[in-house]
Design an enzyme around this catalytic site. Structure first.
Site, PDB file in Angstrom:
ATOM      1  N   ARG A 122       0.815  -1.238   0.000  1.00 53.84           N
ATOM      2  CA  ARG A 122       0.000   0.000   0.000  1.00 53.84           C
ATOM      3  C   ARG A 122       0.840   1.276   0.000  1.00 53.84           C
ATOM      4  NH1 ARG A 122      -2.552  -3.376   3.606  1.00 53.84           N
ATOM      5  NH2 ARG A 122      -4.389  -4.376   2.729  1.00 53.84           N
ATOM      6  N   LYS A 144       3.022  11.330 -11.489  1.00 54.80           N
ATOM      7  CA  LYS A 144       2.183  10.449 -12.312  1.00 54.80           C
ATOM      8  C   LYS A 144       2.940   9.145 -12.511  1.00 54.80           C
ATOM      9  CE  LYS A 144      -0.726  13.488 -15.081  1.00 54.80           C
ATOM     10  NZ  LYS A 144      -1.021  13.969 -16.454  1.00 54.80           N
ATOM     11  N   GLU A 186       9.757  18.944 -25.108  1.00 52.74           N
ATOM     12  CA  GLU A 186       9.096  19.176 -23.807  1.00 52.74           C
ATOM     13  C   GLU A 186       9.679  20.416 -23.124  1.00 52.74           C
ATOM     14  OE1 GLU A 186       6.500  17.457 -22.887  1.00 52.74           O
ATOM     15  OE2 GLU A 186       6.642  15.547 -23.957  1.00 52.74           O
ATOM     16  N   LYS A 228       7.208  23.101 -14.022  1.00 52.67           N
ATOM     17  CA  LYS A 228       6.322  21.957 -13.785  1.00 52.67           C
ATOM     18  C   LYS A 228       5.901  21.899 -12.320  1.00 52.67           C
ATOM     19  CE  LYS A 228       5.094  17.252 -14.499  1.00 52.67           C
ATOM     20  NZ  LYS A 228       5.220  16.013 -15.240  1.00 52.67           N
ATOM     21  N   GLU A 238      -4.556  16.865 -11.462  1.00 55.01           N
ATOM     22  CA  GLU A 238      -5.045  17.270 -12.792  1.00 55.01           C
ATOM     23  C   GLU A 238      -6.562  17.416 -12.859  1.00 55.01           C
ATOM     24  OE1 GLU A 238      -2.802  15.756 -16.174  1.00 55.01           O
ATOM     25  OE2 GLU A 238      -4.572  16.017 -17.420  1.00 55.01           O
ATOM     26  N   ARG A 242      -3.266  21.705 -14.420  1.00 53.40           N
ATOM     27  CA  ARG A 242      -2.209  20.754 -14.809  1.00 53.40           C
ATOM     28  C   ARG A 242      -2.374  20.296 -16.263  1.00 53.40           C
ATOM     29  NH1 ARG A 242       0.649  15.883 -11.296  1.00 53.40           N
ATOM     30  NH2 ARG A 242       1.974  15.194 -13.010  1.00 53.40           N
ATOM     31  N   ASN A 246      -0.207  19.391 -21.185  1.00 52.50           N
ATOM     32  CA  ASN A 246      -0.470  18.539 -22.345  1.00 52.50           C
ATOM     33  C   ASN A 246      -0.536  19.331 -23.653  1.00 52.50           C
ATOM     34  OD1 ASN A 246      -0.544  16.275 -20.704  1.00 52.50           O
ATOM     35  ND2 ASN A 246      -2.715  16.537 -20.286  1.00 52.50           N
ATOM     36  N   HIS A 249      -0.610  17.599 -27.086  1.00 51.24           N
ATOM     37  CA  HIS A 249      -0.811  16.167 -26.866  1.00 51.24           C
ATOM     38  C   HIS A 249      -2.072  15.612 -27.537  1.00 51.24           C
ATOM     39  CE1 HIS A 249       2.452  16.755 -24.116  1.00 51.24           C
ATOM     40  NE2 HIS A 249       2.431  15.512 -23.673  1.00 51.24           N
ATOM     41  N   HIS A 253      -1.083  12.576 -29.500  1.00 51.67           N
ATOM     42  CA  HIS A 253      -1.556  11.232 -29.137  1.00 51.67           C
ATOM     43  C   HIS A 253      -2.206  10.545 -30.326  1.00 51.67           C
ATOM     44  CE1 HIS A 253      -1.710  11.782 -24.499  1.00 51.67           C
ATOM     45  NE2 HIS A 253      -0.541  11.333 -24.917  1.00 51.67           N
ATOM     46  N   HIS A 266       7.477  10.078 -28.584  1.00 56.90           N
ATOM     47  CA  HIS A 266       6.460  10.941 -27.979  1.00 56.90           C
ATOM     48  C   HIS A 266       6.771  12.426 -28.233  1.00 56.90           C
ATOM     49  CE1 HIS A 266       3.550  12.327 -25.055  1.00 56.90           C
ATOM     50  NE2 HIS A 266       4.502  12.987 -24.414  1.00 56.90           N
TER      51      HIS A 266
HETATM   52  P1  NAD Z   1      12.337   5.589 -22.282  1.00 59.27           P
HETATM   53  O1  NAD Z   1      12.255   5.458 -20.833  1.00 59.27           O
HETATM   54  O2  NAD Z   1      11.826   4.457 -23.106  1.00 59.27           O
HETATM   55  O3  NAD Z   1      13.839   5.895 -22.706  1.00 59.27           O
HETATM   56  C1  NAD Z   1      14.145   6.069 -24.072  1.00 59.27           C
HETATM   57  C2  NAD Z   1      15.306   5.180 -24.514  1.00 59.27           C
HETATM   58  O4  NAD Z   1      16.526   5.747 -24.046  1.00 59.27           O
HETATM   59  C3  NAD Z   1      15.270   3.773 -23.949  1.00 59.27           C
HETATM   60  O5  NAD Z   1      15.723   2.876 -24.904  1.00 59.27           O
HETATM   61  C4  NAD Z   1      16.242   3.840 -22.774  1.00 59.27           C
HETATM   62  O6  NAD Z   1      16.787   2.603 -22.427  1.00 59.27           O
HETATM   63  C5  NAD Z   1      17.280   4.780 -23.323  1.00 59.27           C
HETATM   64  N1  NAD Z   1      18.035   5.510 -22.329  1.00 59.27           N
HETATM   65  C6  NAD Z   1      17.564   6.102 -21.217  1.00 59.27           C
HETATM   66  N2  NAD Z   1      18.500   6.840 -20.623  1.00 59.27           N
HETATM   67  C7  NAD Z   1      19.633   6.671 -21.335  1.00 59.27           C
HETATM   68  C8  NAD Z   1      20.945   7.180 -21.229  1.00 59.27           C
HETATM   69  N3  NAD Z   1      21.273   8.038 -20.279  1.00 59.27           N
HETATM   70  N4  NAD Z   1      21.844   6.776 -22.140  1.00 59.27           N
HETATM   71  C9  NAD Z   1      21.506   5.945 -23.143  1.00 59.27           C
HETATM   72  N5  NAD Z   1      20.270   5.454 -23.333  1.00 59.27           N
HETATM   73  C10 NAD Z   1      19.343   5.815 -22.433  1.00 59.27           C
HETATM   74  O7  NAD Z   1      11.555   6.892 -22.804  1.00 59.27           O
HETATM   75  P2  NAD Z   1      11.346   8.354 -22.183  1.00 59.27           P
HETATM   76  O8  NAD Z   1      11.192   9.233 -23.348  1.00 59.27           O
HETATM   77  O9  NAD Z   1      12.324   8.682 -21.131  1.00 59.27           O
HETATM   78  O10 NAD Z   1       9.943   8.206 -21.442  1.00 59.27           O
HETATM   79  C11 NAD Z   1       8.760   7.889 -22.138  1.00 59.27           C
HETATM   80  C12 NAD Z   1       7.774   7.374 -21.133  1.00 59.27           C
HETATM   81  O11 NAD Z   1       7.517   8.391 -20.190  1.00 59.27           O
HETATM   82  C13 NAD Z   1       6.437   6.989 -21.725  1.00 59.27           C
HETATM   83  O12 NAD Z   1       6.059   5.742 -21.213  1.00 59.27           O
HETATM   84  C14 NAD Z   1       5.492   8.078 -21.231  1.00 59.27           C
HETATM   85  O13 NAD Z   1       4.180   7.595 -21.021  1.00 59.27           O
HETATM   86  C15 NAD Z   1       6.132   8.462 -19.940  1.00 59.27           C
HETATM   87  N6  NAD Z   1       5.828   9.829 -19.501  1.00 59.27           N
HETATM   88  C16 NAD Z   1       5.417  10.004 -18.228  1.00 59.27           C
HETATM   89  C17 NAD Z   1       5.166  11.266 -17.744  1.00 59.27           C
HETATM   90  C18 NAD Z   1       4.762  11.451 -16.312  1.00 59.27           C
HETATM   91  O14 NAD Z   1       4.405  12.573 -15.946  1.00 59.27           O
HETATM   92  N7  NAD Z   1       4.859  10.434 -15.493  1.00 59.27           N
HETATM   93  C19 NAD Z   1       5.358  12.381 -18.567  1.00 59.27           C
HETATM   94  C20 NAD Z   1       5.793  12.182 -19.870  1.00 59.27           C
HETATM   95  C21 NAD Z   1       6.041  10.895 -20.331  1.00 59.27           C
HETATM   96  N1  GLY Z   2       3.340  15.050 -18.277  1.00 59.78           N
HETATM   97  C1  GLY Z   2       2.089  15.591 -17.869  1.00 59.78           C
HETATM   98  C2  GLY Z   2       1.916  15.707 -16.400  1.00 59.78           C
HETATM   99  O1  GLY Z   2       2.782  15.381 -15.617  1.00 59.78           O
HETATM  100  O2  GLY Z   2       0.886  16.138 -15.980  1.00 59.78           O
END
Ligand code: NAD
Ligand code: GLY
Length: 358
Positions: A122, A144, A186, A228, A238, A242, A246, A249, A253, A266
């Protein structure tokens, strides 16, 4: 110990936490250690990041009982089955409620580890060590957490804040160029939605950012996180403001869904989404074409897409965006720009204007 770093705070009452930003912070285990509760620590990372950074992290934490879990790399592994392997490890090693999870990775690892921390017994502590630009400026901050379901992205998740976020900009040195540029979309987004001065700064310093100049990167990441944090502090779950995070987006999306999440990254889809949102804002008379040109120019400088995928008709766009529409109680919502630095959410867009933009 790295001497020069910045510290921000996300102020959320008893869920407040610091964000540390600096070049080389992975070596500063003291920063992390002060946010680890208990002795049991599980570091979750993936097969790409582990050989690069896992041992530096683990070596600094010898005072703890550390386990590591290396997950497969990629968005397709951001699911319940892989999440379950985190629980399997925690249970097999008899981790208790005082344990801490550390996410060492991009948004995929951060979102999954955060969700595991939210659910295990939990809720246990977790720390974010983001390794992509996108994760350093966006996903590691704000709480998130989620995994994907086969019927929808990030559909199973929770709002769950970390104990701290440690951003080591030197980790970006190994990030592939395409991932880095997608993260810049971003960064640009924050200037557009909330901080006109920052947008000017990005325009002036884009070459330094693209060259991954450490000082420029630290500044841009700090500004992005500060923007942020301010938005999350106002609306953690949100229910209102918040949503401006997006920007781009709704269009983005639709592109990602059209390409089954296997085409553009993305940030690339968001970039063209930002351009479409800017054009729509201009059709409404909120910003002028000179502003739209500035936005197009900065995104083009980062080599981000300037036109939607050629095989995506307006009919497909509308269809895919209306899937979002159902999820949002019948009204299609857009984040648009009142001016550069001021965003607003609206569901009052006339179909003819929308068709023009698409
Ligand atoms: P990712 O985590 O898939 O990383 C992208 C690629 O880069 C992967 O292959 C990873 O292994 C590689 N990588 C990471 N760091 C590295 C480094 N320092 N050196 C070499 N390679 C490296 O993608 P991302 O763009 O970081 O994240 C996308 C994800 O984030 C999606 O699932 C999306 O839904 C999520 N997201 C979440 C939020 C949130 O607020 N929680 C916001 C935006 C996106
Ligand atoms: N990436 C959108 C949020 O954190 O709300």
């Amino acid at each position: 110990m790295v001497e020069k770093f910045s510290k921000l705070c996300v102020e959320l009452g008893d869920r407040s936490y610091p964000i540390f930003i600096g070049d080389g912070l992975l070596q500063s285990s003291e920063l992390l250690a002060s946010h680890i509760h208990g002795k049991q620590v599980l570091v979750v990372t993936n097969e790409t990041i582990a050989p690069l950074y896992l041992s530096s992290l683990v070596d600094g934490l010898s005072a703890y009982s550390i386990e590591t879990l290396i997950l497969p790399d990629g968005e397709i592994h951001k699911n319940i089955e892989v999440l379950n392997t985190i629980f399997d490890t925690l249970l097999a090693k008899k981790y208790n409620r005082a344990a801490t999870l550390i996410a060492l990775g991009g948004g995929v690892i951060g979102d999954m580890t955060g969700f595991a921390a939210a659910c295990y017994q939990r809720g246990i502590n977790f720390c974010q060590i983001p390794t992509t630009l996108l994760a350093q400026v966006d996903s590691s901050v704000g709480g998130k957490t989620a995994v994907n379901h086969r019927l929808g992205k990030n559909m199973i998740g929770a709002f769950y804040q970390p104990q701290c976020v440690i951003i080591d900009t030197s980790l970006l040195g190994t990030l592939p160029d395409r991932e880095f540029r997608a993260g810049l979309a971003e960064v640009i987004k924050y200037g557009l939605i909330a901080d006109v001065e920052f947008f000017h700064w990005i325009e002036k310093n884009i070459s330094k950012l693209l060259a991954r100049d450490p000082d420029a990167l630290c500044f841009a990441i700090e500004k992005s996180c500060a923007n942020k944090a301010k938005i999350v502090e106002k609306d953690e779950h949100e229910n209102g403001v918040r949503a401006i995070l997006n920007l781009g987006h709704t269009f983005g999306h639709a592109i990602e869904t059209f390409q089954s999440y296997k085409g553009w990254l993305h940030g690339e889809a968001v970039a063209i989404g930002i351009i479409m949102a800017a054009e729509l804002s201009s059709l409404l008379g909120w910003i002028n074409q000179a502003d739209v040109c500035r936005i197009r120019k900065i995104l083009a400088f980062c080599d981000l897409p300037a036109v939607a995928p050629k095989d995506m008709s307006s009919k497909i766009f509308l269809e895919l965006m209306s899937v979002d529409k159902k999820a949002l109680d019948g009204s299609l919502r857009f984040v648009l720009l009142r001016s550069i630095g001021v965003a607003t959410v609206t569901s009052e867009i006339k179909p003819d204007l929308l068709m023009k933009v698409i």
